[in-house]
Design a protein around this motif. Structure first.
Motif, mmCIF file in Angstrom:
data_model
loop_
_atom_site.group_PDB
_atom_site.id
_atom_site.type_symbol
_atom_site.label_atom_id
_atom_site.label_comp_id
_atom_site.label_asym_id
_atom_site.label_seq_id
_atom_site.Cartn_x
_atom_site.Cartn_y
_atom_site.Cartn_z
ATOM 1 N N MET A 274 -20.996 5.852 30.555
ATOM 2 C CA MET A 274 -21.847 5.869 29.374
ATOM 3 C C MET A 274 -23.139 5.120 29.618
ATOM 4 O O MET A 274 -23.221 4.251 30.498
ATOM 5 C CB MET A 274 -21.104 5.199 28.199
ATOM 6 N N THR A 275 -24.153 5.443 28.817
ATOM 7 C CA THR A 275 -25.331 4.576 28.783
ATOM 8 C C THR A 275 -24.959 3.306 28.031
ATOM 9 O O THR A 275 -23.951 3.252 27.312
ATOM 10 C CB THR A 275 -26.513 5.250 28.066
ATOM 11 N N SER A 276 -25.800 2.297 28.161
ATOM 12 C CA SER A 276 -25.523 1.038 27.467
ATOM 13 C C SER A 276 -25.410 1.244 25.963
ATOM 14 O O SER A 276 -24.492 0.739 25.314
ATOM 15 C CB SER A 276 -26.624 0.022 27.773
ATOM 16 N N LYS A 277 -26.350 1.988 25.401
ATOM 17 C CA LYS A 277 -26.317 2.193 23.948
ATOM 18 C C LYS A 277 -25.086 2.989 23.539
ATOM 19 O O LYS A 277 -24.431 2.661 22.538
ATOM 20 C CB LYS A 277 -27.584 2.893 23.466
ATOM 21 N N GLU A 278 -24.752 4.030 24.274
ATOM 22 C CA GLU A 278 -23.556 4.812 23.954
ATOM 23 C C GLU A 278 -22.317 3.926 23.971
ATOM 24 O O GLU A 278 -21.456 4.024 23.095
ATOM 25 C CB GLU A 278 -23.376 5.945 24.967
ATOM 26 N N SER B 184 -27.493 -4.693 25.760
ATOM 27 C CA SER B 184 -28.369 -4.822 24.600
ATOM 28 C C SER B 184 -29.557 -5.696 24.941
ATOM 29 O O SER B 184 -29.544 -6.446 25.931
ATOM 30 C CB SER B 184 -27.601 -5.428 23.409
ATOM 31 N N VAL B 185 -30.578 -5.597 24.096
ATOM 32 C CA VAL B 185 -31.718 -6.512 24.148
ATOM 33 C C VAL B 185 -31.934 -7.049 22.733
ATOM 34 O O VAL B 185 -31.730 -6.336 21.753
ATOM 35 C CB VAL B 185 -33.001 -5.821 24.675
ATOM 36 N N MET B 186 -32.350 -8.311 22.631
ATOM 37 C CA MET B 186 -32.539 -8.951 21.321
ATOM 38 C C MET B 186 -33.758 -9.867 21.404
ATOM 39 O O MET B 186 -33.751 -10.832 22.160
ATOM 40 C CB MET B 186 -31.286 -9.745 20.936
ATOM 41 N N PRO B 187 -34.826 -9.574 20.650
ATOM 42 C CA PRO B 187 -36.088 -10.279 20.862
ATOM 43 C C PRO B 187 -36.334 -11.528 20.032
ATOM 44 O O PRO B 187 -37.323 -12.212 20.286
ATOM 45 C CB PRO B 187 -37.121 -9.202 20.490
ATOM 46 N N ALA C 271 -28.994 -0.616 23.585
ATOM 47 C CA ALA C 271 -28.903 -1.019 22.183
ATOM 48 C C ALA C 271 -29.893 -2.146 21.901
ATOM 49 O O ALA C 271 -29.977 -3.123 22.657
ATOM 50 C CB ALA C 271 -27.491 -1.474 21.854
ATOM 51 N N ILE C 272 -30.630 -2.013 20.806
ATOM 52 C CA ILE C 272 -31.591 -3.022 20.380
ATOM 53 C C ILE C 272 -31.006 -3.751 19.180
ATOM 54 O O ILE C 272 -30.614 -3.127 18.193
ATOM 55 C CB ILE C 272 -32.938 -2.381 20.011
ATOM 56 N N ILE C 273 -30.934 -5.065 19.281
ATOM 57 C CA ILE C 273 -30.365 -5.883 18.210
ATOM 58 C C ILE C 273 -31.474 -6.684 17.542
ATOM 59 O O ILE C 273 -32.224 -7.399 18.203
ATOM 60 C CB ILE C 273 -29.280 -6.833 18.755
ATOM 61 N N GLY C 274 -31.580 -6.549 16.218
ATOM 62 C CA GLY C 274 -32.462 -7.394 15.437
ATOM 63 C C GLY C 274 -31.693 -8.590 14.902
ATOM 64 O O GLY C 274 -30.476 -8.679 15.050
ATOM 65 N N LYS C 275 -32.406 -9.510 14.274
ATOM 66 C CA LYS C 275 -31.730 -10.714 13.782
ATOM 67 C C LYS C 275 -32.402 -11.233 12.527
ATOM 68 O O LYS C 275 -33.629 -11.358 12.477
ATOM 69 C CB LYS C 275 -31.726 -11.807 14.857
ATOM 70 N N VAL C 276 -31.589 -11.521 11.523
ATOM 71 C CA VAL C 276 -32.076 -12.181 10.314
ATOM 72 C C VAL C 276 -31.125 -13.317 9.968
ATOM 73 O O VAL C 276 -29.976 -13.354 10.431
ATOM 74 C CB VAL C 276 -32.178 -11.217 9.111
ATOM 75 N N PHE C 277 -31.613 -14.229 9.143
ATOM 76 C CA PHE C 277 -30.749 -15.267 8.614
ATOM 77 C C PHE C 277 -30.516 -14.997 7.143
ATOM 78 O O PHE C 277 -31.439 -14.701 6.397
ATOM 79 C CB PHE C 277 -31.341 -16.649 8.878
ATOM 80 N N GLY C 278 -29.237 -15.047 6.767
ATOM 81 C CA GLY C 278 -28.844 -14.742 5.406
ATOM 82 C C GLY C 278 -29.186 -15.868 4.449
ATOM 83 O O GLY C 278 -29.735 -16.909 4.833
ATOM 84 N N ASP D 20 -30.981 -1.021 16.411
ATOM 85 C CA ASP D 20 -29.734 -0.262 16.249
ATOM 86 C C ASP D 20 -28.672 -1.079 15.532
ATOM 87 O O ASP D 20 -27.768 -0.519 14.906
ATOM 88 C CB ASP D 20 -29.191 0.147 17.626
ATOM 89 N N ILE D 21 -28.774 -2.391 15.636
ATOM 90 C CA ILE D 21 -27.779 -3.334 15.115
ATOM 91 C C ILE D 21 -28.553 -4.530 14.588
ATOM 92 O O ILE D 21 -29.619 -4.874 15.117
ATOM 93 C CB ILE D 21 -26.818 -3.787 16.246
#
Length: 341
Positions: free
Chosen positions: A6-10, A70-73, A141-148, A197-198
């Motif tokens: 599989m690809t990483s995202k798959e 994944s990557v997460m910026p 897969a690209i991962i974003g991030k927020v604080f709740g 993506d996440i």
């Protein structure tokens, strides 16, 4: 296991969907930016927090130098709070940003500015995600991030001040949470729109800061509303809390988040048992002893233990210390490739 490579995202998205994978995915819901990677790419702090191209390049190290799926910026905790007026020191060459002043004293002061997404600390994250989407498309897969809202309250009100509210005036604490929630939601939605993506959703309700009862009564109902229609999701959302959470994972499993990112201070098998198959678990690779000060063989040993316990998404427990050797982070990927049940 899937017989097809599989690809990483798959691989990542299949694991979230409970489908067969060719091997366990390795993801970084939190930061894996290291001094090794920044030296390799000619980057430095605090530029990677403030410049979208440098932020995206630093995030790409997770894939290109470490082999993660994944990557997460978003490397720090301060961006959304800085956009709302928190006074921030953006750090030095070898240190992360920190808060100097918390600007909120009353729930009535909290508002979602009309130009929130255009404010520099927020826009830089969205622009970096767009750059990563352009570079990796459907490959990684690209991962974003927020604080709740709970963690936003720490950042904007002050940790001690907000926790005093939860103990002495729970109704007022809930007012803070309900005021901050729309800000977290909008930032998460904007990151999905930019190409994530996440999303990693950080709400630090761990045992040293919050009782299970406080989580159940004050924050869980808000989490449930967020996941039952308040937020427009374009992919899985992973809740994160540092520290001991085994005594509340059964509650977190009722939140509607697709996964929970857990700390190595929890017993993995206990976490799996108490989650009861109602929420995916990721994390558990220890930062201070294994990744920072350990050897690659120590990392592999712990990854094998996580896989044996039934963890299907492997990741460091929290943001990797910036002095972590890259060879130890690469060992996580090597371990999942070598693993045989």
């Amino acid at each position: 296991m899937s017989a097809v490579e599989m690809t990483s995202k798959e691989r990542v998205m299949a694991a979230f969907a409970g489908k067969p994978v060719d091997r366990a995915p390795v993801i970084n819901p939190t930061s894996v930016i290291t001094m090794d990677s920044m030296r390799e790419y000619g980057l430095k702090f605090p530029d990677v927090h403030l410049d979208a191209e440098k932020m995206a390049l630093g995030a790409s190290a997770g894939k290109e130098l470490l082999g993660f799926d994944s990557v997460m910026p978003k490397f720090s905790v301060v961006h959304s709070a800085a956009a709302l007026g928190a006074e921030v020191d953006w750090g030095k060459d070898d240190s992360m940003p920190y808060f100097r002043r918390h600007p909120i004293q009353d729930p009535s002061q909290v508002e979602l500015p009309a130009d929130f997404l255009d404010r520099a600390p927020v826009k830089v994250v969205l622009d970096a995600i767009r750059l990563l989407k352009k570079r990796y498309g459907d490959e990684t897969a690209i991962i974003g991030k927020v604080f709740g809202p709970w963690t936003m309250a720490y950042n904007m009100v002050g940790t001690q001040e907000f926790l005093m509210e939860t103990a002495l005036d729970p109704e007022r604490a809930v007012e803070f949470l309900e005021a901050f929630a729309p800000i977290s939601i909008r930032f998460a939605e904007a990151q999905f729109e930019a190409g994530a993506d996440i999303i990693l959703w950080g709400d630090h309700v761990s045992g040293d800061l919050c009782s299970p009862r406080a989580y159940e009564e004050l924050l869980l109902p808000i989490h449930q509303r967020i996941n039952n229609g308040w937020m427009k999701k374009a992919g899985p959302v992973v809740m994160h809390a540092c520290g001991k959470t085994a005594d509340r994972i059964s509650l977190i499993a009722q939140s509607g988040f697709e996964a929970f990112h857990f700390d190595s201070r929890n017993d993995t098998r206990e976490m799996v048992e108490r989650a009861g198959g109602k929420i995916l678990l990721t994390g558990g690779v220890n930062n201070p002893e294994v990744l920072l000060r350990g050897r690659p063989e120590d990392v592999k040993r712990q990854v094998f233990q996580l896989l044996d316990a039934g963890i299907v998404l492997i990741s460091p427990e929290c943001a990797a210390p910036v002095l972590t050797p890259n060879e130890n982070l690469r060992a996580i990927v090597e371990a999942v490739k070598e693993y045989r049940r």
